[in-house]
Structure formats: C-alpha cells, structure tokens
Write an enzyme that holds these catalytic residues in place. Sequence first.
Site, PDB file in Angstrom:
ATOM      1  N   TRP A 143      20.989  -4.928  17.531  1.00  0.00           N
ATOM      2  CA  TRP A 143      21.247  -5.670  18.464  1.00  0.00           C
ATOM      3  C   TRP A 143      20.800  -6.805  19.290  1.00  0.00           C
ATOM      4  O   TRP A 143      20.911  -7.429  20.578  1.00  0.00           O
ATOM      5  CB  TRP A 143      21.760  -4.938  19.651  1.00  0.00           C
ATOM      6  CG  TRP A 143      20.157  -3.981  20.020  1.00  0.00           C
ATOM      7  CD1 TRP A 143      19.976  -2.070  18.975  1.00  0.00           C
ATOM      8  CD2 TRP A 143      18.693  -4.108  20.272  1.00  0.00           C
ATOM      9  NE1 TRP A 143      19.058  -2.179  19.398  1.00  0.00           N
ATOM     10  CE2 TRP A 143      18.730  -2.927  20.074  1.00  0.00           C
ATOM     11  CE3 TRP A 143      18.533  -5.475  20.520  1.00  0.00           C
ATOM     12  CZ2 TRP A 143      16.766  -3.091  19.947  1.00  0.00           C
ATOM     13  CZ3 TRP A 143      16.782  -5.249  21.141  1.00  0.00           C
ATOM     14  CH2 TRP A 143      16.199  -3.798  20.750  1.00  0.00           C
ATOM     15  N   ASN A 144      19.645  -7.680  18.645  1.00  0.00           N
ATOM     16  CA  ASN A 144      18.685  -8.270  19.564  1.00  0.00           C
ATOM     17  C   ASN A 144      19.274  -9.942  19.549  1.00  0.00           C
ATOM     18  O   ASN A 144      18.888 -10.634  20.452  1.00  0.00           O
ATOM     19  CB  ASN A 144      17.618  -8.483  18.495  1.00  0.00           C
ATOM     20  CG  ASN A 144      17.582  -8.595  17.285  1.00  0.00           C
ATOM     21  OD1 ASN A 144      18.412  -8.372  16.360  1.00  0.00           O
ATOM     22  ND2 ASN A 144      16.396  -8.535  16.811  1.00  0.00           N
ATOM     23  N   LYS A 167      29.936  -4.858  11.023  1.00  0.00           N
ATOM     24  CA  LYS A 167      29.537  -3.613  11.844  1.00  0.00           C
ATOM     25  C   LYS A 167      28.845  -4.847  12.537  1.00  0.00           C
ATOM     26  O   LYS A 167      27.769  -4.124  12.300  1.00  0.00           O
ATOM     27  CB  LYS A 167      29.145  -2.549  11.157  1.00  0.00           C
ATOM     28  CG  LYS A 167      29.469  -1.640  12.387  1.00  0.00           C
ATOM     29  CD  LYS A 167      28.152  -1.261  12.947  1.00  0.00           C
ATOM     30  CE  LYS A 167      28.405  -0.143  13.976  1.00  0.00           C
ATOM     31  NZ  LYS A 167      28.028  -0.140  15.178  1.00  0.00           N
ATOM     32  N   PRO A 168      28.810  -5.128  14.361  1.00  0.00           N
ATOM     33  CA  PRO A 168      27.204  -5.335  14.938  1.00  0.00           C
ATOM     34  C   PRO A 168      27.325  -4.282  15.671  1.00  0.00           C
ATOM     35  O   PRO A 168      28.209  -3.155  15.610  1.00  0.00           O
ATOM     36  CB  PRO A 168      28.452  -6.426  15.499  1.00  0.00           C
ATOM     37  CG  PRO A 168      29.915  -5.838  16.195  1.00  0.00           C
ATOM     38  CD  PRO A 168      30.908  -5.078  14.858  1.00  0.00           C
ATOM     39  N   GLY A 216      18.011  -3.586  10.451  1.00  0.00           N
ATOM     40  CA  GLY A 216      17.887  -2.232  11.946  1.00  0.00           C
ATOM     41  C   GLY A 216      16.856  -2.037  11.747  1.00  0.00           C
ATOM     42  O   GLY A 216      15.392  -2.062  11.317  1.00  0.00           O
ATOM     43  N   SER A 217      16.709  -0.581  12.030  1.00  0.00           N
ATOM     44  CA  SER A 217      15.535  -0.154  11.338  1.00  0.00           C
ATOM     45  C   SER A 217      15.202   1.005  10.497  1.00  0.00           C
ATOM     46  O   SER A 217      16.023   1.393   9.882  1.00  0.00           O
ATOM     47  CB  SER A 217      15.773   1.448  12.738  1.00  0.00           C
ATOM     48  OG  SER A 217      16.477   2.555  12.236  1.00  0.00           O
ATOM     49  N   GLU A 238      16.265  -5.528   4.907  1.00  0.00           N
ATOM     50  CA  GLU A 238      15.991  -6.704   6.424  1.00  0.00           C
ATOM     51  C   GLU A 238      15.148  -5.095   7.886  1.00  0.00           C
ATOM     52  O   GLU A 238      15.856  -4.885   8.460  1.00  0.00           O
ATOM     53  CB  GLU A 238      15.481  -7.157   6.967  1.00  0.00           C
ATOM     54  CG  GLU A 238      14.961  -7.826   7.618  1.00  0.00           C
ATOM     55  CD  GLU A 238      14.780  -9.868   8.573  1.00  0.00           C
ATOM     56  OE1 GLU A 238      14.824  -9.918   9.503  1.00  0.00           O
ATOM     57  OE2 GLU A 238      15.329  -9.607   7.700  1.00  0.00           O
ATOM     58  N   LEU A 239      13.723  -4.846   7.926  1.00  0.00           N
ATOM     59  CA  LEU A 239      14.264  -3.404   8.933  1.00  0.00           C
ATOM     60  C   LEU A 239      12.531  -3.930   9.425  1.00  0.00           C
ATOM     61  O   LEU A 239      13.178  -4.376  10.370  1.00  0.00           O
ATOM     62  CB  LEU A 239      13.380  -2.018   7.743  1.00  0.00           C
ATOM     63  CG  LEU A 239      14.899  -2.145   7.000  1.00  0.00           C
ATOM     64  CD1 LEU A 239      13.771  -1.045   5.536  1.00  0.00           C
ATOM     65  CD2 LEU A 239      16.018  -1.520   7.285  1.00  0.00           C
ATOM     66  N   CYS A 272      12.563  -9.062  14.894  1.00  0.00           N
ATOM     67  CA  CYS A 272      11.812  -8.384  13.991  1.00  0.00           C
ATOM     68  C   CYS A 272      10.877  -9.238  13.749  1.00  0.00           C
ATOM     69  O   CYS A 272       9.587  -7.987  12.930  1.00  0.00           O
ATOM     70  CB  CYS A 272      12.908  -8.629  12.590  1.00  0.00           C
ATOM     71  SG  CYS A 272      13.581 -10.283  12.039  1.00  0.00           S
TER      72      CYS A 272
END
Length: 516
Positions: A143-144, A167-168, A216-217, A238-239, A272
């Site tokens: 979401w950022n 998929k956003p 994401g996470s 990418e976490l 991130c």
Amino acid sequence: MSELDNDVAVIEVHNPATGDLVGTVPVIAPDDVAAAVRELRLYQPEWEAIGPAGRKHWLLKMQDWLIDNTEQLAAVLQSETAKPRVDAIVDSAFAVDILGYYARRAGKFLADDHPSPHSPLARVKSLTVAYRPYPVVGVITPWNFPLAMPAIDVFPALAAGAAVILKPSEVTPLSAVELARGWAEIGAPPVLRVVTGAGATGAAVVENADYIQFTGSTATGRRIAAACAERMVPYSLELGGKDPAIVLADADLDRAAHGIAFGGMFNAGQVCISVERVYVEAPVYDEFVTKLTAAVAALRQGADGRESEHDVGALANENQVLIVQRHVDEAVAAGARVTTGGKRTGVGTFFEPTVLVDVDHSMSCVAEETFGPTLPVMKVADEAEAIRLANDSIYGLSASVWTGDKARGERVARQLETGAVNINDVFANLFNPAMPMGGWGLSGVGARWGGASGLRKYCRAQAMTKPKLPTMGKELFWYPSDMNKLVIAVAAMRAAGARGMRRIDLPTVLRLKKSK
C-alpha cells in the site's frame, strides 16, 4: 468491506487523513482470478510474438498516457494515501522513468546469447540461449506506493513478453485501477488485468500464475514462498527492512542530518528502504543529534490538496499508527529519550516525525521494522562497532554510510550485510534500474531490475545447440559402446581440458579397455 445490492462484496477505500470514503472496488473471488489467468494465457502468445519492438510501441503509448494523466493520477493517489502533493507526483514520475527504461532496452536485454564453447572440442556446435517469458506473471503490491510499486514490476514483465495479473493492496487499490484504465484506453492488447480484493484474492494469484513477484511483509512472503515451492513455480520477494545509516566522524554532518531526515521521513517512513537505525561515532554524536533533531522538527506535516504545502503525510491505516506508537512508547519506557515528536497529532492517522536517542538493540524500535516516521539514533565508539551493530539484524535490504572519505565509505559498505549501500546518500540505488534491488536475510529472495536481469527474471532460459558441420552417421558415444572410441574421446577431452602430463596419461582408460 461491504456488499452491493447484487451481493457482490466490495472494499471501501478511505482517506487516512480525514476518514472520508473515496472509492470502492469489488472483491474478486478466487474462481474469477483463475478465469482471468486463463484468459491472459490466450492473449499472451501474440503479445510475445510481436517482439520487443512491437511491445515497445504499446509501452511508450502507456508512458504518454501516464504523463498526460499525471494530475488525475496524483489526485487519486492522494485520496487513498494522504501523501503530500510532491510525493504523489513522484509516484507517477517514477513509473514513467522505469517504463521508458525497459521499453527502449528490451530488444537488447532479451536478445539471444551465444556463449563461447568451454573447450575446442565443443566448437563443432553453435550455442544459443534464448529468453522466453513466463506466460502469466502475478504481481502483488503493498500500500505504500500504490502507483509506483505496480509500475516497477508490471512494466518490466510486460516488456519481457509476459501477460500480467496485478493484485494491489486492499488498502490502496484505486491507483492500480487507474493503471488498468490507462492500458485499456490506449487500446493495448488485453494482457494486463487488475484483480482487487484481500488475502483470498492474492492467494488465488499465487495459485494460478506462472511466476510471482511479491512486495510486502516478511510473514506473508514466507507463506507465498511455501505456496510457490509446492507448485514448483519461481518467485521473487522484496520483504521487510530495517535499514541502518552509519555516520562517521569525518562526515559532512549537515548533509548527513538532512539526508537521514529525508531517508527516515519520506512517505512518513513508509518505504521499504527507509532509514530506521542510525549509528553515529562518539566524537560527533551530540552535534549530529542536534542537527538531525532540528531538521526533523522543521518538517511540515499535514494533508495537501492540489498545491504542495507539506513534507510529511499520514500513515496508511490505524494499524500502522499503533505499531509506531508502540515502538516509541516501549523505547521511552526502557530509557530512550524523544528529542522531537513522539506522538499522534490528533488528526486522522498522522504521527509526528520523531527522533529517539539513548536507544539500544533490546528495544523494538531498533529490532523490529517500524515503517513509520521514527529515527532511533545510537552512539558508537568507532567504525568497527557501527558495522557490527548495523549487521546485527535479521534484515538486509539497504544501508547508507556518511563520510568525508569515499574510499573509507566503500570499505565500510563492503562489510555491510545488505543488498545495497549508498555512500553519502539515501535511496540513490532506487533510482538506478541498471542496478539490482534485492534484499539479503529476511529482506527477501531475488531482486528487481539490474539492467537485463530485470527482464530476464520474467523469462525462462532455453538452451539450444545446433551443428556447425555437416552431420553423418553416429556420434562417438552413441550405442553400441566401443572402448576404442572411448579411449579416443577421453584422450581428446583430457588434452583439451586438463593440465600437465595428466593431459596425455591414459593408464586408467587403457586398463579398463584391457579388462574388457
């Protein structure tokens, strides 16, 4: 989440600064995601067949659309994120930049490779490596940066010749919907689909696509990796990050203070590669803290309209505010001190830009990813301690080193366990797609960009050989087995590839021949 009159579930999107409802999107069911992927598979072969030049035509038309619709895109993005106007414009500009880079270079990056044979014996064959795209690439974004994040993965995948299902995040889906609208408006082939929804929708993308790019996470990334491993499909993740900044005693402290303030507060710290830990050599610690505090305290925070008035916006949602508040409160309870900020503003999801000092690695604000506007600062005795503490993390996305000696900066950088290091700067690697962007440790698997690698990651490498000379009869090793032929073949292989007298010494083979 709510339902329309026809019982189709929808997600309501609210402005985090005001709480106002700014839009809704449907929740796409898993079966519909699977159907969308099947449809994309039908169109992808033609998209691949038109080649890099044909795809360049459509991608540059999309670039024109992004430029022509910058104002509208910025407005939509602001409505769902409460970003400052400047940040919203940057999202669109970033998308334009990355699109142009790969659209114009795809032909070169995807051209066949013709590796040199490893041995003179292999020169009878012509060697080719071709790059064939995965049919459908699934992209799942956070979401950022609701426009830039899709763009930096979707456009390289399209340039590679893949179809894409995007998929956003359910928190900020409206910008991705605009992206799909633009693709349709320019009349491009139907090889891009956006599916909105929450976890079940994302899981369906993972279950159906041929390659998964997730940002994401770390917790969600682990689950995606397991699901991809079960299906034997490749993925890139990418976490999380907890990026350190090292300020050495010979640094330009004004530049370091302003750079780290920007690196920690851009997008309200929701990046991130935000600076989330700062290590400062003891001789300049007090002076640096004073300068950093002043730089952060001077930031203007609030909600912009169509004019740029503020530097720092709101956090994405209430859950993110609670994480930031917990990290600050736990640090203060454990002995840390707030030099500026430290609390909510009382409006929406705004949290004051915050500097924390007297922190240590036992505190959550240093050990856990905050993803918010906080800068914990720690005094270190010397360069060696700074490196040791910077590496004391489960994450390894990026870092920065601030010094007046560039050679020293590079020496320190080479000792940091991170995928990227910027010397006397922040985020610089993010604006250079010729460089790979990937995390070490729990910060991810694989990388974005890296020039040709940024397209080839979405492709399967296909090795082909063909004879250079006319072919007749049987090859030397073909059946029936013949030890006389084996001796000749092994002697030739050793002569071409071994060293010293061993190149022509064949007692073992000869004994084998004799024993037969």
